[in-house]
Design an enzyme around this catalytic site. Structure first.
Site, mmCIF file in Angstrom:
data_model
loop_
_atom_site.group_PDB
_atom_site.id
_atom_site.type_symbol
_atom_site.label_atom_id
_atom_site.label_comp_id
_atom_site.label_asym_id
_atom_site.label_seq_id
_atom_site.Cartn_x
_atom_site.Cartn_y
_atom_site.Cartn_z
ATOM 1 N N HIS A 56 0.809 -1.025 0.027
ATOM 2 C CA HIS A 56 0.056 -0.048 -0.048
ATOM 3 C C HIS A 56 0.862 1.332 0.151
ATOM 4 O O HIS A 56 2.131 1.094 -0.097
ATOM 5 C CB HIS A 56 -1.030 -0.040 1.272
ATOM 6 C CG HIS A 56 -0.319 -0.304 2.496
ATOM 7 N ND1 HIS A 56 0.433 0.608 2.977
ATOM 8 C CD2 HIS A 56 -0.275 -1.372 3.191
ATOM 9 C CE1 HIS A 56 1.188 0.091 4.093
ATOM 10 N NE2 HIS A 56 0.511 -1.320 4.289
ATOM 11 N N GLU A 57 0.087 2.446 0.093
ATOM 12 C CA GLU A 57 0.994 3.809 0.009
ATOM 13 C C GLU A 57 2.152 3.757 1.166
ATOM 14 O O GLU A 57 3.095 4.538 0.888
ATOM 15 C CB GLU A 57 0.148 4.813 -0.034
ATOM 16 C CG GLU A 57 -0.280 5.188 -1.246
ATOM 17 C CD GLU A 57 -1.421 6.327 -1.037
ATOM 18 O OE1 GLU A 57 -0.986 7.465 -0.582
ATOM 19 O OE2 GLU A 57 -2.650 6.233 -1.326
ATOM 20 N N GLY A 58 1.839 3.261 2.242
ATOM 21 C CA GLY A 58 2.768 3.176 3.352
ATOM 22 C C GLY A 58 3.896 2.450 2.737
ATOM 23 O O GLY A 58 4.994 3.206 3.203
ATOM 24 N N HIS A 59 4.203 1.426 2.403
ATOM 25 C CA HIS A 59 5.263 0.595 1.961
ATOM 26 C C HIS A 59 5.717 1.581 0.773
ATOM 27 O O HIS A 59 7.064 1.492 0.851
ATOM 28 C CB HIS A 59 4.760 -0.598 1.141
ATOM 29 C CG HIS A 59 4.382 -1.679 1.973
ATOM 30 N ND1 HIS A 59 3.004 -2.089 2.332
ATOM 31 C CD2 HIS A 59 4.721 -2.375 3.068
ATOM 32 C CE1 HIS A 59 2.738 -3.409 2.995
ATOM 33 N NE2 HIS A 59 3.878 -3.358 3.747
ATOM 34 N N GLY A 98 8.167 -0.148 9.307
ATOM 35 C CA GLY A 98 7.255 0.682 9.821
ATOM 36 C C GLY A 98 7.062 0.864 11.366
ATOM 37 O O GLY A 98 7.086 -0.470 11.947
ATOM 38 N N ASP A 130 4.156 -1.141 13.512
ATOM 39 C CA ASP A 130 4.526 -2.374 14.220
ATOM 40 C C ASP A 130 5.500 -1.958 15.252
ATOM 41 O O ASP A 130 6.890 -2.282 15.030
ATOM 42 C CB ASP A 130 4.867 -3.614 13.188
ATOM 43 C CG ASP A 130 3.985 -4.083 12.450
ATOM 44 O OD1 ASP A 130 2.945 -4.489 12.814
ATOM 45 O OD2 ASP A 130 4.099 -3.816 11.040
ATOM 46 N N GLN A 180 7.468 -4.783 16.995
ATOM 47 C CA GLN A 180 8.383 -5.540 16.148
ATOM 48 C C GLN A 180 9.592 -4.717 16.066
ATOM 49 O O GLN A 180 10.544 -5.074 15.828
ATOM 50 C CB GLN A 180 7.555 -5.479 14.855
ATOM 51 C CG GLN A 180 8.521 -6.094 13.686
ATOM 52 C CD GLN A 180 7.657 -6.662 12.320
ATOM 53 O OE1 GLN A 180 6.830 -7.519 12.480
ATOM 54 N NE2 GLN A 180 7.439 -5.680 11.282
ATOM 55 N N SER A 222 -2.111 -3.881 5.100
ATOM 56 C CA SER A 222 -2.370 -4.894 4.095
ATOM 57 C C SER A 222 -3.816 -5.411 4.204
ATOM 58 O O SER A 222 -4.506 -5.749 3.610
ATOM 59 C CB SER A 222 -1.453 -5.857 3.930
ATOM 60 O OG SER A 222 -0.266 -5.325 3.700
#
Ligand code: PAF
Length: 280
Positions: free
Chosen positions: A33-36, A147, A150, A153, A186
């Site tokens: 998506h745009e974030g990626h 990102g 997470d 993570q 996602s």
């Protein structure tokens, strides 16, 4: 853009690059998506070459259904990466990565894994650290991008990199949000129209908890958040926690000079959504 399915072919190409040039790795599970894409853009600015990996890692899923339903949009992902002028993409099979041993290694995370995602998704972080370490050893990047959606993570990966003494800089990337505040994920594509309409409530509640943090104690902020979701028929709160930003230890009271972060996980039907916010 070159796409590789095998470790050998990827490493052949990477080993031919000028060692003075830098490589940025953007690990993903696809369904971009745009974030990626904003992360790819940033990695392009900060490195000579950018490598994106697309691999839905089975060992980090505690729930078989979640794994089976994870969106797969490889063709459009590759088109989007090509349009961003990403240099290399690694799309290995499960066999290529795990060979005969489809299991996670066990890491020591100093308690970072005992709360929130680690508590509710058993074994999840060992699975994440296993695949990220494998990708790091295969590709040997200078920088790797993750990102902040997470957030837990991200800390886990930093801890793994420090323990394994890997010479890789971990770059945190800000949460990318839809116009209505919903953190891009996602999994958002799996929401029904009603769930999608309700989902911005997650970020709205985080913003309200940040406001309350200015003059309320933590138990009253927690019960406020619980109540917000009791009234919402599309969203079920799994957890809302306020933790020390560095250690992730869950806090019941506020100490001066400490930084706090709020974390939330919510179910919209079968779809699990997470988000977080810095409180101070
Ligand atoms: O955040 C993700 O998409 C995954 O957990 C990662 C880091 C690509 C490992 O599979």
């Amino acid at each position: 853009m070159e796409v590789f399915k095998t470790i050998k072919s990827l490493q052949q190409t990477l080993s031919g690059l000028n060692p003075k040039k830098s490589l940025g790795l953007v690990p993903t599970m696809g369904a971009l998506h745009e974030g990626h894409l904003s992360i790819i853009k940033r990695a392009k600015k900060e490195n000579d070459y950018v490598l994106a990996s697309i691999f839905v890692n089975p060992t980090q899923f505690d729930n078989k259904e979640d794994l089976a339903n994870y969106p797969n949009t490889l063709k459009t992902d590759l088109e989007a990466l090509e349009a961003m002028e990403c240099d290399f993409v690694f799309t290995p099979s499960v066999e290529e990565i795990y060979k005969q041993k489809l299991s996670a290694d066990v890491f020591e995370f100093n308690g970072l894994d005992l709360v929130m995602e680690g508590k509710f998704r058993s074994g999840h972080f060992n699975g994440v650290a296993t695949i990220v370490k494998k990708l790091f050893l295969i590709t040997n990047p200078d920088k790797a991008y993750f990102g902040e959606k997470d957030f837990q993570q991200l800390l886990i990966i930093k801890k793994m990199v420090a323990s394994e003494k890997l010479p890789i800089e971990i770059i945190p990337c800000e949460i990318y949000r839809e116009k209505d505040g919903l953190a891009m994920s996602s999994r958002n594509t799996r929401l029904t129209p009603e769930q999608r309409k309700a989902a911005p409530e997650i970020y709205q509640t985080l913003l309200k908890s940040k406001k309350l943090f200015e003059d309320h104690d933590l138990p009253s902020i927690k019960s406020f958040v619980k109540n917000e979701f009791v009234q919402n028929k599309e969203l079920d709160l799994e957890y809302f926690e306020i933790s020390d930003k560095e250690t992730l230890t869950i806090s019941d009271s506020i100490l001066p000079d400490k930084k706090y972060h709020a974390f939330i996980a919510v179910f919209a039907g079968q779809v699990r959504l997470i988000d977080n916010i810095a409180l101070n």
